[in-house]
Enzyme design. Structure first.
Site, PDB file in Angstrom:
ATOM      1  N   LYS A 195       0.813  -1.139  -0.038  1.00  0.00           N
ATOM      2  CA  LYS A 195       0.009  -0.150  -0.069  1.00  0.00           C
ATOM      3  C   LYS A 195       0.783   1.262   0.032  1.00  0.00           C
ATOM      4  O   LYS A 195       1.641   1.417   0.971  1.00  0.00           O
ATOM      5  CB  LYS A 195      -0.870  -0.096   1.205  1.00  0.00           C
ATOM      6  CG  LYS A 195      -1.764   1.072   1.220  1.00  0.00           C
ATOM      7  CD  LYS A 195      -2.928   1.253   2.376  1.00  0.00           C
ATOM      8  CE  LYS A 195      -3.591   2.264   2.550  1.00  0.00           C
ATOM      9  NZ  LYS A 195      -4.608   2.191   3.727  1.00  0.00           N
ATOM     10  N   LYS A 248      -2.098  -1.515  -3.808  1.00  0.00           N
ATOM     11  CA  LYS A 248      -2.879  -0.323  -3.944  1.00  0.00           C
ATOM     12  C   LYS A 248      -2.053   0.994  -4.018  1.00  0.00           C
ATOM     13  O   LYS A 248      -1.267   1.059  -3.077  1.00  0.00           O
ATOM     14  CB  LYS A 248      -3.931  -0.635  -2.492  1.00  0.00           C
ATOM     15  CG  LYS A 248      -4.692   0.483  -2.351  1.00  0.00           C
ATOM     16  CD  LYS A 248      -5.448   0.662  -0.784  1.00  0.00           C
ATOM     17  CE  LYS A 248      -6.415   1.966  -0.816  1.00  0.00           C
ATOM     18  NZ  LYS A 248      -6.868   2.002   0.514  1.00  0.00           N
TER      19      LYS A 248
HETATM   20 ZN   LIG Z   1      -6.013   3.341   7.895  1.00  0.00          ZN
END
Ligand SMILES: [Zn+2]
Length: 323
Positions: A195, A248
């Site tokens: 992420k 992501k």
């Molecule tokens: Zn968070």
């Protein structure tokens, strides 16, 4: 064999041949729809930076889930906006927390809907960070304790998939152990493994009311310039017991999706995030692009890069064949 014996256009001229030989398919079962749930009844608040997306109360959420299921979308990812925030985000793990209530309601009304629960604290804390703050930064190991509690609360409510998004070291192992100890050995973990600290999350912070009140998330989210590090993150989460790993955002990180797929041969999810959605919507509304075709092309591209599952706000816009 070269031209003229080989004519690649022969494969494209007849639409039936072209369609029959298509390498990448985009079907509804590959899409997971993120939804935002908040307290109340009959509530449907539009999220201004994400046209077509709403914060909804549980009754509306159930309706939304039913509508998605009718269109062939079989999985959703839930985010909660609590009735009150505090500095440890306690509504994230309360049995009566908004997401726990939402999971129970959806599983009751639409039992064959796969329900994933986002597990993080930024929506639930007054400071907007993803865990417990000590000395001005998120304390990793203290946060693991409330991660375990939240995973159990979500599994108990009926979540099929726990999706930890806070990028804490050891979060997957902590969740796996907590789930197993509480006899949830078949509850899946979809880890937000790679992420990035991305500017593409902007609209989401309005949607989830989760913008940090001070500082930034750079001490736990990844540097967008790094790829090798993403592979280490994924390796770590797989070793800790992640069933699916997520990359992501999706579009600026298609190379990461491909590298993860090629290296690990595991189920990969990609999160086509709020900013990616907002750009398409904004240009579509102005008539600058053909929104539907662009959306299909983007999602197909993410699939082609190697994603098995795409988490996308476009899910309900796409008219896909039922499964
Ligand atoms: Zn968070």
């Amino acid at each position: 064999m070269a031209f003229p014996a080989t004519r690649l256009r022969r494969l494209r001229i007849n639409p039936l041949v072209r369609a029959g030989l298509q390498e990448t398919d985009l079907s509804a079962r590959r899409l997971m729809a993120p939804l935002f749930v908040r307290p109340g009844r009959g509530v449907r608040l539009p999220i201004s930076s994400m046209p077509g997306q709403y914060q909804v109360s549980i009754d509306e959420l159930v309706r939304e889930a039913q509508g998605l299921r009718r269109r062939g979308i079989v999985s959703i990812l839930l985010f909660g906006i609590p009735s009150k925030k505090d500095n440890v985000g306690s509504e994230a793990y309360a049995a009566s927390g908004i997401v726990q209530q939402a999971i129970r309601a959806v599983k009751k009304a639409v039992p064959d809907m796969l329900v994933a629960a986002d597990l993080c604290f930024c929506e639930y804390t007054t400071h907007g960070h993803c865990g417990i703050i000590r000395k001005g930064d998120v304390d990793n190991d203290a946060t693991l304790k409330i991660i375990a509690r939240t995973a159990i609360a979500q599994a108990r409510a009926g979540a099929d998939i726990i999706a930890p998004s806070g990028m804490m070291d050891g979060m997957v192992k902590t969740i796996r152990q907590a789930l197993d100890k509480n006899r949830f050995k078949n509850t899946l973990i979809m880890s937000y493994a790679a992420k990035y600290a991305s500017a593409f999350y902007g609209p989401f912070r309005e949607a989830a009311e989760s913008a940090p009140k001070f500082g930034h998330r750079h001490s736990y989210q990844m540097n967008p310039a790094n790829a090798e590090e993403a592979l280490r993150e994924v390796a770590e989460d797989l070793a800790e017991g992640a069933d699916l790993v997520m990359v992501k955002p999706a579009l600026p990180y298609l190379d990461i999706i491909r590298r993860v797929k090629d290296k690990f041969h595991v189920p990969v999810a990609a999160y086509n995030v709020s900013g990616e959605y907002a750009m398409v919507k904004a240009a579509g509304q102005r008539g600058w692009i053909d929104e539907k075709r662009v959306t299909t092309e983007i999602l197909t591209g993410i699939r082609r890069a190697g994603a098995d599952l795409i988490i996308t706000y476009h899910a309900k816009d796409l008219l896909l064949p039922r499964i």
